[in-house]
Design a protein around this motif. Structure first.
Motif, short mmCIF file in Angstrom:
data_model
loop_
_atom_site.label_atom_id
_atom_site.label_comp_id
_atom_site.label_asym_id
_atom_site.label_seq_id
_atom_site.Cartn_x
_atom_site.Cartn_y
_atom_site.Cartn_z
N PHE A 1 0.83 -1.20 0.00
CA PHE A 1 0.00 0.00 0.00
C PHE A 1 0.87 1.25 0.00
N LEU A 2 0.25 2.36 -0.40
CA LEU A 2 0.84 3.70 -0.31
C LEU A 2 0.16 4.43 0.84
N ILE A 3 0.95 5.11 1.66
CA ILE A 3 0.38 5.92 2.73
C ILE A 3 1.11 7.26 2.75
N ARG A 4 0.33 8.33 2.79
CA ARG A 4 0.91 9.67 2.75
C ARG A 4 1.59 10.00 4.09
N ASN A 5 2.69 10.72 4.01
CA ASN A 5 3.40 11.15 5.21
C ASN A 5 2.71 12.40 5.76
N CYS A 6 1.74 12.21 6.65
CA CYS A 6 0.96 13.35 7.17
C CYS A 6 0.35 12.99 8.52
N GLU A 7 -0.27 13.99 9.16
CA GLU A 7 -0.90 13.77 10.47
C GLU A 7 -2.01 12.74 10.40
N TRP A 8 -2.82 12.81 9.33
CA TRP A 8 -3.93 11.86 9.18
C TRP A 8 -3.41 10.44 9.25
#
Length: 480
Positions: free
Chosen positions: A285-292
């Protein structure tokens, strides 16, 4: 009367004086330029003036000299104008970079060391943590602050794409399966080849960062740590060790995912209507580097083995997901549970991809490689610009060309190379494969996939295997 020798002497002196006079503007400009440069450096170093404001000030000061200098030497004015044009172009490029990164204007530190020693360095905060269970507050703002303080480190690649960190790993001990270490080494090479061709960074981990969160749960503390350690990365691409990249040219359509934070392969109907724990696959999977994403992983980890609710969730997950066997709580079932039960909170930022093989099940794929290769060879025969020699650094340019032709002829998933082939259930290291498969099928399929991908790399170096699962190669005869 002046004799000829005296006349020559007088003439020579006059020429020498004329030359000295002609050179006067040059030396005047040079000295003035040197003094201006020294003054500029002094202002930068000791007055704290913004370098852009200084550039504007210098240009305004220089323009006053242009008309005077032009009287002596028009060429000097031309050179000055060229330098001003270059400065203007640099400013425009820097402005574009700031816009691309969404950065606000802010004074830059003179050096990286200066930021590291400053009070703004959030890494020095005693409450800052790499581990799951210790929330990082305002991570989005901290990332932007770090990027502004390190302008030489970009959060996008040379091609202008958001930067991806590839994250994967394997067990911290030798494989029990006799061929396991060889297969794990080749899967590592496979991912490293892709990263080199596409200019991506990769972190390969071989240690448990949290002793309780082992096996499939180990990825969560690792991803959490990688986000903090790599604020320049916009995306984390997680790949299980038994996942093979089988299209070395393809790149994620990141523009498609600009409004999402979590991308994985699956089918919405199977998740939200059938409530199947197999509706998605959590191994790629891809996961964004962010608070969410940090908040999401904190919530995800609550169903893991470090949580006091771990044993309770085993039954809860089976009650919600009717096709799930009654076993311990696992990461994939927990992920589907969150997508169903907390859809309002998380679902809007999760994208389920099935328009291409974001990751495909190996049994559906390994028998198609020869036919796919024939279609690609036919494409190259028709469009000879695809079959030329080129350097590895140019590979992405040719991939873009090929993608254009693929979109014209693409009739389905089996018409093109699968992006990722996942050997879920095979466990090549331990050898404890799912009993519904034969060990030979798993190992042969994995080697075929690795050879299929490696042939695409060897092509850049002018060679190709005689056939899959062969160590013999032949030189390629390229079109002129």
């Amino acid at each position: 009367m002046v004799n000829d020798s005296k006349l020559e002497t007088i003439s020579g002196n006059m020429v020498q004086k004329r030359k000295s006079f002609d050179g006067l503007p040059f030396w005047t400009v040079s000295i003035a330029g040197g003094l201006l440069l020294c003054w500029s450096l002094w202002r930068i170093c000791f007055s704290g003036i913004d370098y852009r404001a200084l550039a504007i000030e210098v240009r305004g000061f220089s323009s006053q000299w242009n008309s005077k200098i032009h009287r002596y030497d028009p060429n000097v004015t031309s050179v000055i104008q060229q330098n001003q044009n270059v400065s203007s172009a640099i400013e425009q490029n820097q402005t574009k970079e700031n816009e691309m990164n969404g950065r606000e204007e802010e004074p830059l530190y003179r050096s990286m060391d200066e930021w590291e020693e400053s009070s703004d360095n959030f890494y020095a905060d005693s409450d800052f943590s790499y581990t799951v269970g210790n929330t990082v507050k305002n991570w989005d703002a901290k990332r932007q602050q770090w990027l502004r303080a390190h302008p030489h480190i970009k959060n996008y690649t040379e091609g202008g794409r958001p930067r991806i960190l590839v994250l994967t790993g394997s067990q911290p001990y030798p494989c029990k399966n006799p061929i396991g270490d060889h297969l794990i080494l080749r899967t590592f090479k496979n991912k490293q080849d892709y990263c080199r061709i596409h200019g991506l960074d990769m972190f390969y981990n071989t240690i448990l960062l949290n002793q309780k969160m082992a096996s499939y749960w180990a990825k969560i503390p690792l991803i959490r740590t990688a986000m903090v350690a790599h604020p320049e990365a916009e995306w984390i691409w997680w790949l299980d060790s038994d996942a093979v990249i089988t299209d070395m040219e393809f790149e994620h359509p990141l523009e498609k995912y600009k409004d999402f934070n979590f991308i994985l392969h699956g089918w919405e109907k199977n998740v939200y209507e059938k409530r199947s724990w197999l509706g998605i696959n959590a191994g790629v999977f891809l996961i964004r580097n962010c608070e969410w994403s940090m908040d999401f992983m904190e919530r995800w980890s609550v169903m893991g083995p470090e949580s006091p609710l771990y044993e309770s969730f085993a039954k809860i997950l089976s009650d919600v997901l009717p096709d799930r066997p009654v076993t311990e709580s696992d990461d994939q079932s927990a992920l589907v549970y969150l997508m169903i039960k907390e859809k309002k909170k998380w679902g809007g930022k999760i994208y389920i991809e099935n328009e291409y093989y974001f990751q495909g099940f190996w049994l559906d794929i390994v028998g198609t490689f020869e036919n796919i290769s024939k279609r690609y060879e036919a494409m190259e025969a028709e469009h000879t610009e695809l079959s030329r020699r080129y350097a590895e650094k140019s590979a992405r340019l040719y991939a873009v060309k090929r993608e254009r032709y693929l979109k014209e002829i693409w009739a389905g998933l089996f018409e093109r190379r699968p992006f990722v082939t996942h050997f879920a259930g095979c466990q090549p290291c331990s050898g404890n494969h799912n009993p519904i498969y034969k060990a030979e099928d798993c190992q042969n399929g994995l080697q075929r996939s690795l050879d299929f991908a490696d042939d695409q790399v060897l092509r850049i170096y002018g060679f190709r295997r005689q056939q899959l699962q062969s160590v013999l190669v032949n030189p390629i005869h390229f079109h002129p």
